[in-house]
Enzyme design. Sequence first.
Site: not given
Length: 393
Positions: A178, A290
């Site tokens: 991320e 995710e």
Amino acid sequence: MLFSKSFTALAVFAAEATATIFYAGVAESSGEFGVWSATSTPGTGLPGRFGVDYSFIDKKGIDTYVDTNHVNLFRIAFLLERMCPLSYGLGAKFNETHYDLYADAVNYITKTKGAYCILDPHNYMRYNNPSQQPMTGSVIGNTSDVTAATTAQFGAFWGELAKRFMGNEKVIFSLMNEPHDMPTDLVLANNQAAVTAIRNSGAKQLILAPGNSWSGGHSFTQSWTGYSPSSSVALANLKDPLNNTAIDIHEYLDSDFSGTHKECASSGPAGLKDVTAWLKASGLKAMVTEFGASNGTQCATYLTDMLNYMSSNPEYIGWTAWAAGPFWGTNSACCTDSAQWGSLEPGSKASDGSPGMYETVWLKTIQPLLPKKLVWSGMSSVKGGALTTKPKH
């Protein structure tokens, strides 16, 4: 390779006819634990006590997922600051004790259990202060920050890690968890340095490359002030001489795509529509490493739609749900508005003693949609491999 190719109409039709998931499983989160500081003090919890402040996996949980649930993929989080202590700096010099502990977890999954394993530096493209992740730490490659690790150091780190796992064909290299709040071109530069170093090491396994803006699939093709160009424009220029790199995508189903709220409000198929079209037009593949939802019946349809969408679109080669991990206890990794409903770790319980999200989310909604056949042998690849039921191990 240059990430800019096009399919003929016939090729696209053929791909759609053979849409499949090669790799599917769960993210293991606990290796990044133990560093929180209310005062954002650098060095807090470093290196930390293994088994007390942090851990990587519970082998009994891995056994359950592989032997009973028949998943073939795990994603294990770790911190760069533990692998490369601040006294060394980011690069090719490792804390060997920490590396050995991580390698033990990876080898248990890949060699003992025969599954695949994603290596996940859980650092948000930052290094030197994880005390209030995801916001603290210097952005890797930020030349205006004299404390920041350089893009070259990031490449050196990945070259060393890839060299050490080069002989393990079931490893997958996820470059970074991320990236956010940084120039997208810098994400590309760091990704490219890592890909180049991995290939120069001789490693041939699958690489997962993230975009900017928290790796969000819904925003992958968008640009705005602070996030320009879009991830799709930038990563179209990523080069892998082996053509074995896929895009790393995260996609949550709550109102702000954060994975923090219990109510589902964002459709996975709608959120992924534009990035899927870009992947198709570019001839690329992706893995959603995710995603998640709460244990309320309101979310079951959202989660089902998400899983079915990935299975029916050939641009997606795999997924890992967020998250299991030995240190979650009654706390929840996502999607509960801070309610303690447990995690995806087998045996997890909610704070009131009721079944945790392993039972209420994984077994109830995700497990029935797990592909019956997955890839169990061969080099990790965007092309997958022979699909079989889980072999006796």
